[in-house]
Design an enzyme around this catalytic site. Sequence first.
Site, PDB file in Angstrom:
ATOM      1  N   ASP A 116       0.668  -1.348  -0.041  1.00  0.00           N
ATOM      2  CA  ASP A 116      -0.027  -0.142  -0.124  1.00  0.00           C
ATOM      3  C   ASP A 116       0.913   1.384  -0.001  1.00  0.00           C
ATOM      4  O   ASP A 116       0.444   2.301   0.410  1.00  0.00           O
ATOM      5  CB  ASP A 116      -0.907  -0.068   1.147  1.00  0.00           C
ATOM      6  CG  ASP A 116      -2.192  -0.945   0.812  1.00  0.00           C
ATOM      7  OD1 ASP A 116      -2.768  -0.763  -0.056  1.00  0.00           O
ATOM      8  OD2 ASP A 116      -2.458  -1.655   1.796  1.00  0.00           O
ATOM      9  N   ASP A 175      -7.279  -4.075  -5.170  1.00  0.00           N
ATOM     10  CA  ASP A 175      -6.807  -2.727  -4.454  1.00  0.00           C
ATOM     11  C   ASP A 175      -5.362  -2.292  -4.863  1.00  0.00           C
ATOM     12  O   ASP A 175      -5.017  -1.239  -5.123  1.00  0.00           O
ATOM     13  CB  ASP A 175      -6.697  -2.941  -2.849  1.00  0.00           C
ATOM     14  CG  ASP A 175      -7.799  -3.425  -2.173  1.00  0.00           C
ATOM     15  OD1 ASP A 175      -8.448  -4.591  -2.782  1.00  0.00           O
ATOM     16  OD2 ASP A 175      -8.537  -3.063  -1.253  1.00  0.00           O
TER      17      ASP A 175
END
Length: 411
Positions: A116, A175
């Site tokens: 991330d 994601d």
Amino acid sequence: MKRIFLTAVSMLLCMTATQAQFKGELALSQEFINKNLHDGGKQLKYLAEQTPEDRMPRTFQNGKQQPSNTGWWTSGFFPGTLLYAYEGTGDTTFLALSKDKLRILEKEKNNKSTHDLGFMIFCSFGNALRLTGDSTAYKEILTTGAASLATRFSPVTKTIRSWDHGKWSFPVIIDNMMNLEFLTQVSKITGDKKYATLAKVHANTTMANHFRKDYSSYHVVDYDTLSGKARAFETAQGAFDESAWARGQAWALYGYTMMFRETKDKKYLKFARHIANFYLTHPNLPKDLIPYWDFNQDKISSDSKYYPYKDLRDVSTASVVASSLLELSSYTKGEEATNYMRKAEHMLKSLSSPAYQAAYGENGGFILKHSVGSIPHNTEIDVPLTYADYYYLEALIRYDRLLKGKPVILF
């Protein structure tokens, strides 16, 4: 030296002169955009006062702030949101507040335990470089962060590993498409094409394995580390493995729209249009265009533990999609482009209504209400989320650029 500096900055976050602009009529007014930027900024100042100096806003639940440390995946959104508020209002208070948070976030550039880093480092430091032009302060942080992210790429699976936990062998979640922009932009600032190449390889592998025939996306695909083949297709945050978890569809739409922008490869544009069509024509999309947390929530049985939550909306999904559609409208033509624009405008009006936008001082200081983190994990259910606010302000900024006759992406 000055010329080199300016070139580096323009290369970092720079659209080419061929960047398209939506050619149709815009339905939202400058007054509407200014009001919501102002109201959102006022709320952010309140939120900043409620947040400890060494923490980042995450959510507000049961009447209490639930902040995160900088290692949490959403840590980059608050400084990024403050920077959007600075861009939209010109109030330098937001720039100062963002720099305070950037100081505690910088150490995450060395974090190799997460995929991330795009969210954490690019949404924060990337916007800081774009708005300040301070290459001395931010270039090294961005390049180090991209190098950390690149360590998670496997030449066997041809993907960037998402998680280091759970039952999976080599899990990749949809994601992860959102972290590819970080890599493409760092290739521009460094001149090292390897980062952009990794982004394209990951996007291509995801395109091949993550999607069903209707262009809905699986949440998690697990890869075999020896053969590199996809071995399981599952969900972690959706209603069930074969359902279309709403935010996953948003991540996919945003990611492939961005990949077309960065590569000019029309296969990515074609794919983004298919994803948008699935999303916008789905019979379970509510009239206000704020989706349920899962597009297949109507198939949740009454004996399921998810049943009490089946009709919850996810504002964070709508924020991401609104921003994505504004960009996608600039790469398409005619009725298709107008449809994307009208849907984005509808979403922005809904998000800006009292049904979803909090009054000043309420909602813990977060701008938007009614997001869903993960119902299967019983976390962040019907609460504000920091990334919902980030993409909402991003959409407002993008629309503001269009009102001023500028390309929707202006770096």
